[in-house]
Design a protein around this motif. Structure first.
Motif, PDB file in Angstrom:
ATOM      1  N   GLY A 312       0.638  -0.969  -0.053  1.00  0.00           N
ATOM      2  CA  GLY A 312      -0.070  -0.053  -0.045  1.00  0.00           C
ATOM      3  C   GLY A 312       0.852   1.191   0.053  1.00  0.00           C
ATOM      4  N   THR A 313       0.261   2.435   0.126  1.00  0.00           N
ATOM      5  CA  THR A 313       0.995   3.597   0.398  1.00  0.00           C
ATOM      6  C   THR A 313       0.636   4.559   1.525  1.00  0.00           C
ATOM      7  OG1 THR A 313      -0.963   4.700  -0.700  1.00  0.00           O
ATOM      8  CG2 THR A 313       0.785   3.935  -2.286  1.00  0.00           C
ATOM      9  N   GLY A 314       1.295   5.435   1.729  1.00  0.00           N
ATOM     10  CA  GLY A 314       1.148   6.087   2.999  1.00  0.00           C
ATOM     11  C   GLY A 314       2.090   5.743   4.176  1.00  0.00           C
ATOM     12  N   PHE A 315       1.946   6.053   5.323  1.00  0.00           N
ATOM     13  CA  PHE A 315       2.775   5.997   6.451  1.00  0.00           C
ATOM     14  C   PHE A 315       2.274   5.129   7.541  1.00  0.00           C
ATOM     15  CE2 PHE A 315       3.783  10.081   4.401  1.00  0.00           C
ATOM     16  CZ  PHE A 315       5.041  10.284   4.550  1.00  0.00           C
ATOM     17  N   ILE A 316       3.438   4.516   8.187  1.00  0.00           N
ATOM     18  CA  ILE A 316       3.325   3.720   9.515  1.00  0.00           C
ATOM     19  C   ILE A 316       3.819   4.551  10.648  1.00  0.00           C
ATOM     20  CG2 ILE A 316       2.833   1.699   8.463  1.00  0.00           C
ATOM     21  CD1 ILE A 316       5.735   0.787   9.293  1.00  0.00           C
ATOM     22  N   ARG A 317       3.659   4.180  11.817  1.00  0.00           N
ATOM     23  CA  ARG A 317       4.175   4.521  12.782  1.00  0.00           C
ATOM     24  C   ARG A 317       4.794   3.494  13.501  1.00  0.00           C
ATOM     25  NH1 ARG A 317       4.222   9.316  15.697  1.00  0.00           N
ATOM     26  NH2 ARG A 317       2.410   9.968  14.603  1.00  0.00           N
ATOM     27  N   CYS A 318       6.060   3.308  13.593  1.00  0.00           N
ATOM     28  CA  CYS A 318       6.763   2.222  14.138  1.00  0.00           C
ATOM     29  C   CYS A 318       7.517   2.546  15.303  1.00  0.00           C
ATOM     30  CB  CYS A 318       7.519   1.307  13.063  1.00  0.00           C
ATOM     31  SG  CYS A 318       9.004   2.487  12.387  1.00  0.00           S
ATOM     32  N   ALA A 319       8.485   1.569  15.739  1.00  0.00           N
ATOM     33  CA  ALA A 319       9.272   1.913  17.201  1.00  0.00           C
ATOM     34  C   ALA A 319      10.111   3.299  16.866  1.00  0.00           C
ATOM     35  CB  ALA A 319      10.040   0.558  17.577  1.00  0.00           C
ATOM     36  N   HIS A 320      10.531   3.346  15.925  1.00  0.00           N
ATOM     37  CA  HIS A 320      11.543   4.531  15.770  1.00  0.00           C
ATOM     38  C   HIS A 320      10.886   5.759  14.802  1.00  0.00           C
ATOM     39  CE1 HIS A 320      14.444   1.685  16.542  1.00  0.00           C
ATOM     40  NE2 HIS A 320      13.841   0.597  15.801  1.00  0.00           N
ATOM     41  N   GLY A 321       9.690   5.912  14.987  1.00  0.00           N
ATOM     42  CA  GLY A 321       9.160   7.024  14.341  1.00  0.00           C
ATOM     43  C   GLY A 321       7.957   6.829  13.401  1.00  0.00           C
ATOM     44  N   ARG A 322       7.861   7.764  12.324  1.00  0.00           N
ATOM     45  CA  ARG A 322       6.815   7.822  11.093  1.00  0.00           C
ATOM     46  C   ARG A 322       7.472   7.594  10.070  1.00  0.00           C
ATOM     47  NH1 ARG A 322       3.810  11.921   8.188  1.00  0.00           N
ATOM     48  NH2 ARG A 322       1.806  11.053   7.985  1.00  0.00           N
ATOM     49  N   PHE A 323       7.126   6.462   9.356  1.00  0.00           N
ATOM     50  CA  PHE A 323       8.023   5.881   8.178  1.00  0.00           C
ATOM     51  C   PHE A 323       7.169   5.802   6.957  1.00  0.00           C
ATOM     52  CE2 PHE A 323      12.383   4.952   8.234  1.00  0.00           C
ATOM     53  CZ  PHE A 323      12.738   5.063   9.832  1.00  0.00           C
ATOM     54  N   PRO A 324       7.323   5.976   5.707  1.00  0.00           N
ATOM     55  CA  PRO A 324       6.642   5.886   4.490  1.00  0.00           C
ATOM     56  C   PRO A 324       6.542   4.547   4.203  1.00  0.00           C
ATOM     57  CG  PRO A 324       8.752   6.738   3.597  1.00  0.00           C
ATOM     58  CD  PRO A 324       8.891   6.879   5.237  1.00  0.00           C
ATOM     59  N   LEU A 325       5.612   3.935   3.721  1.00  0.00           N
ATOM     60  CA  LEU A 325       5.451   2.553   2.932  1.00  0.00           C
ATOM     61  C   LEU A 325       6.191   2.187   1.991  1.00  0.00           C
ATOM     62  CD1 LEU A 325       1.648   1.733   3.631  1.00  0.00           C
ATOM     63  CD2 LEU A 325       3.787   0.832   5.047  1.00  0.00           C
ATOM     64  N   CYS A 344       0.385   0.106  -4.528  1.00  0.00           N
ATOM     65  CA  CYS A 344      -1.064   0.317  -5.016  1.00  0.00           C
ATOM     66  C   CYS A 344      -1.851   1.291  -4.477  1.00  0.00           C
ATOM     67  CB  CYS A 344      -1.918  -0.999  -4.853  1.00  0.00           C
ATOM     68  SG  CYS A 344      -2.218  -1.435  -3.147  1.00  0.00           S
ATOM     69  N   ASP A 345      -3.128   1.742  -4.648  1.00  0.00           N
ATOM     70  CA  ASP A 345      -3.655   2.813  -4.020  1.00  0.00           C
ATOM     71  C   ASP A 345      -4.362   2.513  -2.555  1.00  0.00           C
ATOM     72  OD1 ASP A 345      -5.479   1.190  -5.231  1.00  0.00           O
ATOM     73  OD2 ASP A 345      -6.733   2.667  -6.120  1.00  0.00           O
ATOM     74  N   GLU A 346      -4.108   1.420  -2.290  1.00  0.00           N
ATOM     75  CA  GLU A 346      -4.601   1.168  -0.910  1.00  0.00           C
ATOM     76  C   GLU A 346      -3.863   1.962   0.065  1.00  0.00           C
ATOM     77  OE1 GLU A 346      -7.005   0.276   2.040  1.00  0.00           O
ATOM     78  OE2 GLU A 346      -7.381  -0.397   0.091  1.00  0.00           O
ATOM     79  N   PRO A 347      -4.453   2.912   0.917  1.00  0.00           N
ATOM     80  CA  PRO A 347      -3.657   3.743   1.816  1.00  0.00           C
ATOM     81  C   PRO A 347      -3.256   3.142   3.168  1.00  0.00           C
ATOM     82  CG  PRO A 347      -5.859   4.235   1.997  1.00  0.00           C
ATOM     83  CD  PRO A 347      -5.979   3.174   1.046  1.00  0.00           C
ATOM     84  N   HIS A 348      -3.001   1.894   3.050  1.00  0.00           N
ATOM     85  CA  HIS A 348      -2.463   1.141   4.356  1.00  0.00           C
ATOM     86  C   HIS A 348      -1.292   0.142   4.142  1.00  0.00           C
ATOM     87  CE1 HIS A 348      -7.182   1.533   4.972  1.00  0.00           C
ATOM     88  NE2 HIS A 348      -6.400   2.389   5.892  1.00  0.00           N
ATOM     89  N   GLU A 349      -0.784  -0.233   5.123  1.00  0.00           N
ATOM     90  CA  GLU A 349       0.314  -1.183   5.027  1.00  0.00           C
ATOM     91  C   GLU A 349      -0.509  -2.450   4.662  1.00  0.00           C
ATOM     92  OE1 GLU A 349       2.150  -2.702   8.674  1.00  0.00           O
ATOM     93  OE2 GLU A 349       4.192  -2.726   7.875  1.00  0.00           O
ATOM     94  N   LEU A 350       0.180  -2.974   3.657  1.00  0.00           N
ATOM     95  CA  LEU A 350      -0.523  -4.667   3.318  1.00  0.00           C
ATOM     96  C   LEU A 350       0.583  -5.544   3.753  1.00  0.00           C
ATOM     97  CD1 LEU A 350      -1.970  -3.736  -0.175  1.00  0.00           C
ATOM     98  CD2 LEU A 350      -2.897  -3.521   1.903  1.00  0.00           C
TER      99      LEU A 350
END
Length: 560
Positions: A312-325, A344-350
Motif C-alpha cells: 500500500g501507500t502512506g505512512f506507518i508509525r513504528c518503534a523509530h518514528g513515522r515512516f513511509p510504506l 497500489c492505491d490502498e492507503p494502508h500497510e499490506l
C-alpha cells in the motif's frame, strides 16, 4: 507436485498466513500443541471464522495471559476455553464493581457502551496516522444496527490536566467515522453524547494504551508497530533451538527470524545477533512466525509460489518514528531476496516484516498462477477493513500441471517471473525513442532497450523492449502505446534465475571501493566493482578510473 500458491493481492502478515493454513485444513489444536513445545507461558491461540467484504475465511490471533478466559469455537468446529482479549477501555461511572479487563468488547476490538436502544462500540480504527474513532451500533442482542444521524453524535476526549478535544462524525457505510484524527498519547476518558429526540444520553469509558496487544497503531493485520524492545535475535534463536519442535520447523523458524535480524541490523548498523526486535520480539509475533513454519509442516511442506508483491501507500508509525510504506524492514527483507515491490492505491500497510520474511524464506518464485490445478482454497483474514480490496490472503493448494512444472534445483539461485513488453517500430524518431526510455525507467521498469532490426519491405527499424514486474505489464503496455508510434505490443512472461547478490567494501591502495558480488551455493562466481564508487574515488584522488577499477578487481581475486 503439491504446490501452495499465495495470492498476496492484499498483502500478507504472519496471522493472515496461519489463518489461511487453518482454512486449508491445518488442525488448529495440533498447531497449538506444537507451539507449546516452545515452553513459553502466558499465551493461547484463537482461530475463528469471519468475513471481509463477503469473503469467508479464518481470523487467527494470539491472546496473552493477562486476558480473561471465555469459551469460543475454533474454525474446525470444536469449542475451547482461551483468553479473551480485554477491551481498550472501561466504564467507571456505570459498572464500578468491575475492572477494565472485564468490560464487554465489540467485534472490532473496542469497548461496548450500553444505550437505551442497545450498544455502541468505540473502535479506535487506524485508517490514518494518527488513528480515528469509529462508532458501530448494535441492538440489545448484539445485532448490527444502521448508524444514527452523524450530526446527533459528539465524542469528547478528556486527557490529563483537563485537556479536551471534541470529535464530530460522518457516516461511512455501516459505521460513523470521526472527521478529526486522534493524536497521541492514547490514554484518556472518552465522553460520548448521543442526541436522541428531545433527550441526550451521555456515556463514558477510559482508554488505556497497551503496547503489547492493543496498540492503537495496529498495522491492520493484527500486529502493532509498538515501542517494546523485546528479545534480541540471539535470545530468540536460543529459545527455538532448545524447543522440542522438529528439526525442519526449528531451522525454518530461525531462518525467518534471521532474515528480519539481518534487515534490522542493516538499518541500524548492528550485527544481526545484537538486534533487539521491537514488533517481532513480542510473544505474539514469536508465536506467529514459529506457527507459520509449523503450519506449513503440518500441511505437508508443499512447494511454495507467490503472486507479485503488492504494498500500500502512506505512512506507518513504528518503534523509530513515522515512516513511509513499505516499512523499512519489509523493504530490506524483500530487496535482499531480490523481490520486486509494486505499490497500489490502498492507503494502508499490506505487507508486514513478518509477511515479507515468510515470502523471502519459502516462496520459490513470484508471478502469475500457471498450470496450478487447485484442490483446496483457503482465506486468512486481516484485521482492518480495506478501502479497495478485501483484507484477505488467498492460499491455493493444488498440483502443478506437468507442462508448467519447474523441477527443483540443487542450486540456491533466486527465481522470479517478469513480463516482457515489446513492439517493432520503423517510424519513430530518435528523440521520441530516447524520451520513452527515460520515462519508462522513471516509471519503474526493470530494464528498457532498443535493438536494430530489419522490418518488412526492407525497412530499418527498432525492437523496443521493456522488462518489468508481471503486475506492471498493463501499465507499461499502455505507456508504450501512448508514448510511441506503436499500434500494438507483444507481451510474455519469463522466469529468471539470479545469483544472490551482496555489496562489499574493498580496501585498495587508493581508497575504499564498493564491489558487487554474485554467489551461487555460497561461492563467489561474479565480481563487479560499482562504477559510481570507482568514479568518485578517481575524482578524489586523480587516479585513472580504469586503474582503480582493475585494482579493485585484483584485490577481490586475492581475497578469494
Amino acid at each position: 507436485m503439491k504446490t501452495l500458491y499465495l495470492d498476496i493481492f492484499s498483502g500478507i502478515s504472519g496471522d493472515m498466513f496461519i489463518g489461511a493454513m487453518i482454512d486449508l485444513g491445518v488442525d488448529a489444536q495440533a498447531l497449538e500443541r506444537e507451539l507449546e513445545k516452545l515452553k513459553l507461558d502466558g499465551w493461547r491461540v484463537h482461530a475463528a471464522r469471519g468475513q471481509k467484504m463477503g469473503i469467508a475465511g479464518v481470523k487467527f490471533d494470539v491472546r496473552l495471559a493477562h486476558e480473561h478466559s471465555h469459551e469460543h469455537t475454533h474454525a474446525d468446529g470444536t469449542t475451547h476455553t482461551h483468553p479473551h482479549s480485554h477491551a481498550h477501555g472501561h466504564e467507571p461511572d456505570h459498572e464500578p464493581g468491575r475492572s477494565h479487563h472485564e468490560r464487554e468488547q465489540g467485534p472490532h476490538g473496542g469497548p461496548l457502551l450500553k444505550t437505551s436502544f442497545g450498544k455502541v462500540e468505540l473502535s479506535v480504527f487506524e485508517t490514518h496516522v494518527p488513528p480515528r474513532f469509529r462508532l458501530y451500533f448494535f441492538d440489545a442482542s448484539g445485532k448490527p444496527l444502521a448508524p444514527i444521524a452523524a450530526k446527533t453524535v459528539i465524542l469528547e476526549a478528556v486527557r490529563s490536566k483537563k485537556k479536551r478535544q471534541l470529535f464530530q462524525f460522518k457516516r461511512q457505510g455501516d459505521y460513523l467515522e470521526a472527521t478529526e484524527e486522534l493524536p497521541e498519547p492514547h490514554e484518556f476518558t472518552a465522553v460520548l453524547r448521543l442526541k436522541l429526540g428531545s433527550r441526550t444520553e451521555k456515556r463514558e469509558t477510559e482508554f488505556v494504551e497497551d503496547h503489547h496487544h492493543h496498540d492503537d497503531r495496529d498495522d491492520g493485520h493484527g500486529h502493532a508497530h509498538g515501542h517494546e524492545h523485546g528479545r534480541n535475535f540471539a535470545q530468540i534463536k536460543e529459545l527455538i533451538q532448545r524447543s522440542a519442535l522438529s528439526d525442519w520447523a526449528r531451522n525454518k523458524s530461525i531462518a525467518v527470524f534471521e532474515r528480519i535480524a539481518v534487515a534490522e541490523g542493516k538499518i541500524h548498523g548492528l550485527p544481526p545477533e545484537q538486534v533487539h526486535f521491537h514488533e517481532v520480539g513480542a510473544m505474539d509475533s514469536i508465536v506467529d512466525i514459529v506457527g507459520a513454519c509449523v503450519a506449513l509442516e503440518l500441511l505437508g511442506k508443499p512447494r511454495v509460489l507467490a503472486a507479485p508483491v503488492v504494498e500500500g501507500t502512506g505512512f506507518i508509525r513504528c518503534a523509530h518514528g513515522r515512516f513511509p510504506l513499505p516499512a523499512p524492514a519489509t523493504l530490506e527483507i524483500l530487496s535482499a531476496r531480490g523481490v520486486g515491490v509494486t505499490q497500489c492505491d490502498e492507503p494502508h500497510e499490506l505487507v508486514t516484516p513478518t509477511g515479507a520474511a515468510l515470502l523471502a524464506e519459502f516462496a520459490e518464485s513470484f508471478g502469475p498462477m500457471q498450470g496450478l490445478i487447485a484442490t483446496q482454497i483457503g482465506y486468512g483474514l486481516g484485521t482492518r477493513d480495506h478501502q479497495t480490496r478485501p483484507n484477505v490472503l488467498r492460499a491455493v493448494l493444488g498440483e502443478s500441471d506437468a507442462a508448467f512444472r519447474t523441477p527443483r534445483s540443487a542450486l540456491d539461485w533466486e527465481t522470479d517471473t517478469i513480463a516482457v513488453v515489446e513492439t517493432n517500430l520503423d517510424d519513430i524518431t530518435a528523440e521520441f525513442l530516447g524520451h520513452f526510455v527515460e520515462k519508462a525507467f522513471a516509471e519503474g521498469a526493470l530494464d528498457v532497450f532498443h535493438t536494430p532490426i530489419q522490418m518488412k519491405k526492407n525497412r530499418p527499424g527498432v525492437l523496443l523492449t521493456v522488462l518489468c514486474a508481471a503486475a506492471d505489464a498493463d501499465r507499461f503496455s499502455e505507456l508504450m502505446l501512448r508514448e510511441t508510434s506503436a499500434f500494438g505490443v507483444r507481451r510474455s512472461t519469463h522466469e529468471r534465475r539470479k545469483l544472490k547478490r551482496e555489496l562489499m567494501k574493498v580496501k585498495t591502495e587508493f581508497g575504499e571501493v564498493t564491489v558487487k558480488v554474485g554467489k551461487l551455493n555460497g561461492k563467489i562466481v561474479q565480481v563487479a566493482p560499482e562504477f559510481e564508487s570507482c568514479k568518485k574515488l578517481a575524482e578524489q584522488t586523480g587516479v585513472v578510473l580504469k586503474m582503480i577499477y582493475e585494482t579493485a578487481m585484483n584485490q577481490m581475486t586475492k581475497n578469494e
